[in-house]
Design an enzyme around this catalytic site. Structure first.
Site, short mmCIF file in Angstrom:
data_model
loop_
_atom_site.label_atom_id
_atom_site.label_comp_id
_atom_site.label_asym_id
_atom_site.label_seq_id
_atom_site.Cartn_x
_atom_site.Cartn_y
_atom_site.Cartn_z
N TYR A 1 0.76 -1.30 0.03
CA TYR A 1 0.10 -0.12 0.10
C TYR A 1 0.96 1.31 -0.11
O TYR A 1 1.79 1.36 0.31
CB TYR A 1 -0.79 0.14 0.96
CG TYR A 1 -0.69 0.01 2.59
CD1 TYR A 1 0.50 0.15 3.07
CD2 TYR A 1 -1.65 -0.41 3.58
CE1 TYR A 1 0.74 0.27 4.30
CE2 TYR A 1 -1.43 -0.48 4.64
CZ TYR A 1 -0.14 -0.33 5.23
OH TYR A 1 0.08 -0.08 6.72
N GLU A 2 0.21 2.44 -0.17
CA GLU A 2 0.74 3.74 -0.29
C GLU A 2 1.84 3.65 -1.54
O GLU A 2 2.80 4.16 -1.51
CB GLU A 2 1.44 4.03 0.88
CG GLU A 2 1.93 5.48 1.29
CD GLU A 2 0.81 6.31 1.08
OE1 GLU A 2 -0.35 6.04 1.55
OE2 GLU A 2 0.54 7.45 0.29
#
Lengths: 592, 592
Positions: free
Chosen positions: B434-435
């Site tokens: 993620y990110e």
């Protein structure tokens, strides 16, 4: 939900283009022509894809349950077990004297691959039963063989291996389970065993436990361990089930993965057992089983990698995100499939090249086991003994990495249960741990296998590499892309072995601190050798006018990737090894 | 059950011995003397160890549940949230104008580390709320700030970021969520967002969603995206909760890990939202948040590594298996603790050296963010922007590897849920995804950050390395163990950058195919630099007569290990990079 397509074409390529098995002088290999193995693999593939694979997620979700000492396996596992038994897959490579099909171990490895990719947790029930049967076939009395083997090969009974106890995993010299002689040829077995895969289950009518235990007044430590067969139900002389034995499942482990396989705490409370093989020679009996058992775990690494890769590839072809930096590939769509992006390809090529290389390596190992078992080929036995820790340690590490990479290909979807990639990661993880942790594999390699017979097997390995390079040096298609990198990697391996000889002699820590890197360095050279040989086989097929040029060219391109992108790791492993033990051992235990 | 001991001494070493923060000219740093930071870290450590850590396994086991659109977080999470709020930890580095404590981001990073090690899934609720508040603080109107910030910093309301939609994860230009102007300054938001951490929860009275959406008739693609604040309950002018907004949680993802954090499908059905910042400039608003957001994920890598390492170490000291090859260390016991074995130490030293190096790297990053935010230091801003993808990509990969290694230290126990190591592996896995997946980080690094301003920041980085080496060349304690390896690694990095300049110019694929290896190569050089600096700081402390010689000597020994055993990876990364794109891109998509 993930899918699985049996890679029969890749398997056939190895069996026939690369290893040319039907031309081999190994007894039984002459039957293994292209059509025959195709038929067997297609049939096994159907069971794998249609029966076992759909149960993989079911097994993970439901897991196993224990109620009143009874273990329930996941929905559908019993029916699948029966189909496997009916198809004769349990005893494919077992002796026809006991109901087996008498096929080479290589073929059992190739079909086992399909079952393992489809459903690793399920296939463990089959594999452990096979392992227990092999131990009995090798060390059991004629009566024991006649009693147990036909039942196991028919899938009526299953089998287990009982080694670990709560206070000892690796160090089996610490085993406390007792075996008291009863004077009638039997022993009373008392103790607790843990991490027993399939220790209790509802697949089979009876469970044949092989148990390591200590006979009172025997030698201390590892030399006082004996092997016993301890069935759940005592068999009557006619083969029917008699009295329930004094053993039970005391609990199931909650684990990271392989939820479909019951990992049992087994309590033996004065259970009746019979000695298998000689008294106090239990460890030796285990050792003769070890190559086969560890090869079957090595296989789990790349089989999880294979199915993970297949699903990552499918996703990468479908998922639309971003544009090809060299120009839109799907201008009619809102974005290009992510397979256009170089870094996505890097991941896929890593997955593909490691998986296919691993398969070749394992098939090579299975052939050596056949030669060792079927024709007492001592060189094959020595070579496979050297390579087994490399296969087990390197291929399960790389198989896990492959699953992690495949999961990464899916981005956020890879983290969700829905897509199933995360299960492959969780399941593959255990292969690095059981059947001797990969650290133990590296210790076995460097501490035992490498110096054996004055390093004879290691030298024979270098000879194989050298000969392959020499025989093909004139081949321009192989020279710079395959032979030169292989030569460089092999040189790194030689330098590492030399370092161990010189520095390990002075201080064994210098060898042991580099054992893990040595195992990986060795693994890369082995896969480099496999890819060199595969590229040559593919090139030969093309030169001979094979019609499926795409397939063979892809094989060569995949090998080129391995040589360019994976093999350079040997340099780093060598640098770590030759940095010695000082930095590794610098801290006192309390100063960490 | 795992334990966690806040590593306050290691943190203090970085803050004061290495970075000497209280001597810094960064505004606010003068307050951060040794006693003050010790008090803050000890206090945060108590909450981490006593409140959050015991809930980590609870969160994993119970997970979150969704009933009638209401999400229940695991038992104890709400009470923990309240304790965090009462302690003022939610707004430690926020402006006092809105109820924050006004501390530097560095201190928030150090306390956040403790919370994240103790309970990553829980800390994500706090971190995301903090992120949403930061976006509002940076881009919101005065009214928005006054309405939302004090509530979030007080822990009364939580916050989320809504970017991803089912058909677009990475490629946000594909966003379809609509924002229709209502003529009263508000917009009606309609669409579906997925993977929204804490999108619905029972911790806070209100949830402040920041949502990327498209205003009709705006530019296509990424340039037509705007940012909106869309609260679950519309706030009344007095700050009380008004009408329920037309948004709801449509489902929870089943995931591999971070089960304690609710990953929500969020449905916006004409929900009322207000533009944050300028129309169509939503992506720019996201970009200014990116360094802070990605640093907080980089941190998750080593924080899971830290707690995993601590538990592996405890096990290695307790577990008795085998004997020290140089002679029994615990002759009175049946076997020695496994920490005596070189390969077990190799694993522990990898875990320790990577974790401590990662911490230093992240603290360096946090300081640059402070300089950038508090004194508009453009050089710091450029440097941290260059390094952020390295921190996020490299440290989360290495953090996951560390957890896997720690799990391996426990052998079979590592695979069981009981010991808790497997949870760290499953939780740490998400940080690589993620990110911005780590592949995307590498693309950001090579495609955007590296060439920015003619490579100015990259050159500045090389200058830092060069200066450090030059200034310390006379130090014999550093020269061969630290400076020489760092110089060699930095040369590899320069060669890679040079290759990209030359070959990437001709064919961008040659740069992109090596982006991931470049990110790792860069990461190793950064950690090599950190270890060189830490060794110097530790040596200085020893020379100045520090009483805790064990601590400082251990630091130096750990650094030596990193330089000898980790840093050689730069050679392999360079070899892969300079092999170019040909083998990576050789296959057509259909020929995989």
């Amino acid at each position: 939900m993930p899918t699985y397509t049996p890679p029969v074409k890749d398997q056939q390529f190895l069996l026939h283009d690369l290893f040319r098995i039907s031309e081999s002088d190994t007894p039984g290999y002459d039957e293994l022509d292209r059509d025959f193995t195709a038929a067997v693999l297609e049939e096994a593939g159907k069971i794998a894809a249609n029966v076992l694979q759909p149960l993989n997620e079911v097994g993970d979700r439901e897991g196993c349950t224990l109620e009143n000492s009874v273990v329930r396996t996941p929905t559908g596992f019993k029916e699948a077990w029966e189909q496997m038994a009916e198809g004769g897959w349990m005893g494919l490579d077992a002796s026809p004297d006991f109901g087996g099909q008498g096929m080479p171990h290589l073929l059992n490895t190739a079909t086992g691959e399909l079952f393992s990719s489809a459903n690793m947790a399920f296939q463990m029930y089959v594999g452990l039963s096979h392992g227990a049967a092999s131990a009995l076939a090798e060390h059991g009395s004629d009566e024991q063989k006649a009693t147990y083997l036909p039942k196991i090969y028919a899938g009526e009974w299953s089998g287990t291996m009982n080694l670990t106890e709560p206070h000892c995993g690796t160090d089996l010299g610490l085993i406390r389970t007792k075996a008291e002689p009863q004077g009638d040829g039997s022993h009373k077995i008392t103790g607790q065993k843990i991490w027993i895969s399939g220790g209790e289950n509802d697949l089979a009518d009876n469970i044949v436990h092989l148990v390591l235990a200590r006979i009172p007044d025997g030698p201390e430590g590892i030399k006082g361990i004996s092997l016993f067969v301890v069935p759940k139900f005592l068999p009557n002389p006619d083969g029917s089930l008699g009295e329930r034995n004094a053993l039970s499942c005391g609990g199931l482990e909650e684990k990271m993965g392989i939820h479909g396989n019951a990992t049992c705490v087994m309590n033996y409370d004065g259970a009746t057992g019979w000695l298998v093989g000689e008294m106090h020679k239990g460890m030796r009996a285990m050792f003769t089983m070890m190559n086969e058992a560890r090869l079957s775990v090595a296989l789990q690494g790349y089989t999880q990698g294979e199915v993970a890769y297949q699903n990552a590839l499918g996703f990468a072809r479908d998922r639309l995100q971003g544009r090809d930096v060299t120009g839109a590939q799907a201008p009619d769509k809102p974005a290009d499939p992510i397979i256009v992006h170089p870094d996505v390809r890097r991941g896929l090529m890593d997955q593909k090249s490691v998986t296919e290389g691993g398969r070749a390596f394992v098939y090579w190992g299975a052939q050596m086991i056949d030669r060792s078992q079927r024709m007492d080929d001592e060189e094959a036995e020595a070579m496979v003994s050297l390579l087994i820790p490399v296969m087990k340690g390197f291929l399960t590490d790389k198989g896990f990495d492959t699953c992690v990479l495949a999961q990464q290909t899916l981005g956020g979807s890879g983290f969700t249960r829905e897509w199933g990639l995360e299960q492959f990661v969780r399941d593959a993880r255990i292969a690095m741990i059981y059947e001797g942790t990969n650290g133990i594999q590296s210790l076995d390699l460097v501490g035992r296998k490498l110096p054996q017979d004055g390093g004879k097997a290691m030298m024979a390995f270098f000879e194989i590499v050298k000969t392959f390079i020499k025989e093909n040096e004139g081949d321009d298609a192989l020279k710079s892309d395959f032979l030169d990198p292989l030569k460089a990697a092999s040189k790194d391996l030689q330098a590492a072995a030399m370092y161990f000889m010189q520095e390990g002699m002075k201080n064994p820590l210098n060898a042991l601190a580099g054992s893990y890197d040595f195992m990986h360095l060795f693994g890369h050279v082995c896969l480099g050798l496999m890819w060199g040989q595969m590229a040559k086989a593919a090139g030969d097929a093309l030169a001979a006018g094979a019609s499926d040029t795409d397939f063979y060219e892809t094989k060569i391109a995949t090998g080129r990737y391995y040589m360019a992108r994976q093999l350079p790791m040997t340099g780093t492993h060598l640098a770590r090894i030759t940095s010695g033990a000082d930095t590794v051992m610098a801290l006192d235990a309390e100063r960490f």
